[in-house]
Design a protein around this motif. Structure first.
Motif, short mmCIF file in Angstrom:
data_model
loop_
_atom_site.label_atom_id
_atom_site.label_comp_id
_atom_site.label_asym_id
_atom_site.label_seq_id
_atom_site.Cartn_x
_atom_site.Cartn_y
_atom_site.Cartn_z
N ASN A 226 -1.53 -4.52 5.42
CA ASN A 226 -1.48 -5.91 5.89
C ASN A 226 -1.24 -6.93 4.79
N TRP A 227 -1.60 -6.61 3.55
CA TRP A 227 -1.57 -7.63 2.50
C TRP A 227 -0.69 -7.31 1.31
N SER A 228 -0.15 -6.11 1.21
CA SER A 228 0.62 -5.75 0.01
C SER A 228 1.85 -6.63 -0.15
N ASP A 234 3.46 -13.71 -2.97
CA ASP A 234 2.77 -14.98 -3.19
C ASP A 234 1.96 -15.01 -4.48
N VAL A 235 1.35 -13.87 -4.84
CA VAL A 235 0.48 -13.85 -6.02
C VAL A 235 1.23 -13.39 -7.27
N LEU A 236 2.06 -12.35 -7.13
CA LEU A 236 2.74 -11.78 -8.29
C LEU A 236 4.17 -12.27 -8.45
N GLY A 237 4.62 -13.11 -7.53
CA GLY A 237 5.90 -13.78 -7.69
C GLY A 237 7.13 -12.90 -7.52
N SER A 238 7.05 -11.87 -6.69
CA SER A 238 8.22 -11.02 -6.48
C SER A 238 9.17 -11.67 -5.49
N VAL A 288 -4.11 -3.60 -9.27
CA VAL A 288 -3.53 -4.63 -8.41
C VAL A 288 -4.16 -5.99 -8.70
N ALA A 289 -5.49 -6.02 -8.84
CA ALA A 289 -6.19 -7.28 -9.06
C ALA A 289 -5.83 -7.90 -10.41
N ALA A 290 -5.58 -7.06 -11.42
CA ALA A 290 -5.32 -7.58 -12.77
C ALA A 290 -3.84 -7.64 -13.11
N ALA A 291 -2.98 -7.22 -12.21
CA ALA A 291 -1.55 -7.09 -12.51
C ALA A 291 -0.94 -8.42 -12.97
N PRO A 292 -0.21 -8.40 -14.10
CA PRO A 292 0.44 -9.63 -14.57
C PRO A 292 1.76 -9.92 -13.86
N ALA A 296 3.70 -4.14 -12.25
CA ALA A 296 2.34 -3.65 -12.46
C ALA A 296 1.61 -3.55 -11.13
N GLY A 297 1.84 -4.52 -10.25
CA GLY A 297 1.25 -4.45 -8.92
C GLY A 297 1.74 -3.23 -8.16
N MET A 298 3.02 -2.90 -8.31
CA MET A 298 3.57 -1.72 -7.67
C MET A 298 2.87 -0.46 -8.17
N LEU A 299 2.57 -0.41 -9.46
CA LEU A 299 1.83 0.73 -10.02
C LEU A 299 0.47 0.85 -9.36
N GLY A 300 -0.19 -0.27 -9.15
CA GLY A 300 -1.50 -0.24 -8.50
C GLY A 300 -1.42 0.32 -7.09
N PHE A 301 -0.42 -0.10 -6.31
CA PHE A 301 -0.27 0.42 -4.96
C PHE A 301 0.10 1.89 -4.96
N THR A 302 0.80 2.33 -6.01
CA THR A 302 1.10 3.76 -6.16
C THR A 302 -0.19 4.56 -6.33
N LEU A 303 -1.07 4.08 -7.20
CA LEU A 303 -2.36 4.75 -7.41
C LEU A 303 -3.20 4.73 -6.14
N LEU A 304 -3.12 3.64 -5.38
CA LEU A 304 -3.88 3.57 -4.13
C LEU A 304 -3.44 4.66 -3.16
N GLY A 305 -2.14 4.89 -3.07
CA GLY A 305 -1.66 5.95 -2.19
C GLY A 305 -2.17 7.31 -2.60
N LEU A 306 -2.15 7.59 -3.90
CA LEU A 306 -2.61 8.89 -4.40
C LEU A 306 -4.11 9.07 -4.20
#
Length: 405
Positions: A226-228, A234-238, A288-292, A296-306
């Motif tokens: 729902n929020w990725s 909005d937060v990471l500017g993609s 995800v919370a600390a991603a600059p 980096a945010g994408m890396l966080g979502f990758t770890l979440l899936g695993l």
């Protein structure tokens, strides 16, 4: 393994895949659904909340129905209803039609999810080894297919019913044919052999740790689904295009994790796999919370899936081990907390994001998923009447079919 078990496993895996396709086609086209029916932003959460609430009702109803109707038969008829309801969502024109279609979708999904996992637990018992993650891997693969089909529909600006109709036209007859080979618990064990713990009562106190883990897992999952996209944009500017990628990345890594997860359970045990998954998922939320930036945010979502991918299948499997004589009832009750997690997760992150910050909001599911570590021992193999930590594989009479059909 006998032909009945192999066919039962293959047909059930296909049902998981089809459900992944259907669910992804619904959730990834929510903006298009909102535009088609003119649903306001204020009213949309009510429509979205109705689906898991009704699914919970369907799951509870399944617990009662399986006392008289085999889970395979419930799955056989609930899956076509889900597909037809999906088509109804795309084909309607008035808001009341959307409400009816979503209500049918929710109720049928509750029956479908519960009956699918009941059959998965009984098949794992018959195999005598971990196979539950493979079914959920098929679901993840279906999610990837569904999300990709949704992207095609959005890219070509196709009407919802145009996107949904070919999918339903192909999958509906296929699942009806494949349902002939579902294997109920009675089909996977000799008639003369009595199931361990027959007549066992499901004690909610014993099931509660697994219910908490299920809730936490789906809080995490609903946060991603729902929020990725909003978080990345909005937060990471993609870019808007890149914001559509995290859910697919999440589903791909979920598929990879579940594909190899059963081997991990056989090698290291369910407790170690669940603990490892919780730590990786918590690390994903922290990234995800600390991603600059977006990558980096994408890396966080990758770890979440695993990390998150192993929790739900192992929770269902643990319920089957904990209540071998009442696994259907245990799975149905546990499945309700799937929807509890969805109901909590999305509003929780949204409220915290608006009141505080979306970065800070991501830390809450991170802390919650770490609660799994406290209850990891609930996933240990239960001693059975053969004196081991695993249930004995069962032989099958290859002349018997799934429901005599």
């Amino acid at each position: 393994m006998t032909d009945v078990l192999r066919r039962g496993r293959g047909s059930l895996a296909f049902s998981f895949l089809v459900q992944g396709v259907a669910f992804a086609l619904l959730v990834t086209r929510i903006p298009a659904i909102q535009d088609r029916y003119g649903v306001s932003d204020a009213l949309l959460p009510a429509f979205l909340a109705a689906v898991p609430i009704l699914a919970g009702v369907g799951s509870v109803t399944t617990e009662r129905l399986v006392k008289r109707v085999p889970p395979s038969r419930l799955l056989r008829w609930s899956q076509p209803v889900v597909l037809l309801a999906l088509l109804g969502v795309g084909a309607g024109e008035r808001m009341v039609e959307l409400g009816v279609a979503l209500a049918a979708f929710g109720l049928a999904v509750g029956v479908l999810d519960a009956s699918m996992n009941m059959l998965g637990v009984s098949l794992q018992r018959s195999y005598g080894r971990s196979i539950m993650l493979s079914f959920h891997a098929a679901y993840s693969l279906g999610g990837i297919v569904g999300a990709s089909l949704a992207w095609v529909g959005a890219h070509w600006h196709l009407a919802l019913w145009v996107s949904y109709l070919p999918v339903v036209a192909v999958l509906l007859p296929t699942v009806l044919v494949g349902s002939r080979w579902y294997a109920d618990d009675g089909d996977a064990a000799p008639v003369a052999e009595e199931k361990a713990g027959e007549g066992q009562v499901v004690a909610f106190k014993l099931l509660l740790p697994l219910c908490l883990v299920m809730t936490v897992a789906y809080i995490g999952d609903s946060t991603v689904s729902n929020w990725s996209a909003k978080y990345l944009q909005d937060v990471l500017g993609s870019s808007e295009q890149m914001a559509t990628v995290p859910y697919n990345v999440y589903m791909v890594t979920t598929l990879l994790g579940r594909t190899i997860g059963d081997f991990g359970v056989r090698r290291f045990g369910a407790v170690a796999v669940v603990r490892g998954g919780a730590l990786v998922a918590a690390g994903g939320f922290a990234v995800v919370a600390a991603a600059p930036g977006a990558w980096a945010g994408m890396l966080g979502f990758t770890l979440l899936g695993l990390g998150l991918c192993v929790l739900v299948p192992q929770t269902f499997a643990a319920a089957g081990r904990l209540f071998p004589g009442a696994s259907d009832a245990a799975v149905a009750r546990l499945n309700v907390f799937n929807y509890v997690g969805f109901l909590i997760g999305s509003p929780l992150v949204g409220a915290l994001g608006d009141a505080w910050s979306y970065r800070g909001a991501m830390l809450v599911p991170m802390v919650l998923v770490l609660v799994t570590l406290v209850y990891a021992r609930s996933f240990a193999a239960q001693p059975d009447r053969y004196g081991g930590g695993h249930e004995r594989p069962r032989t099958v009479d290859v002349g018997r079919g799934s429901n005599g059909l």
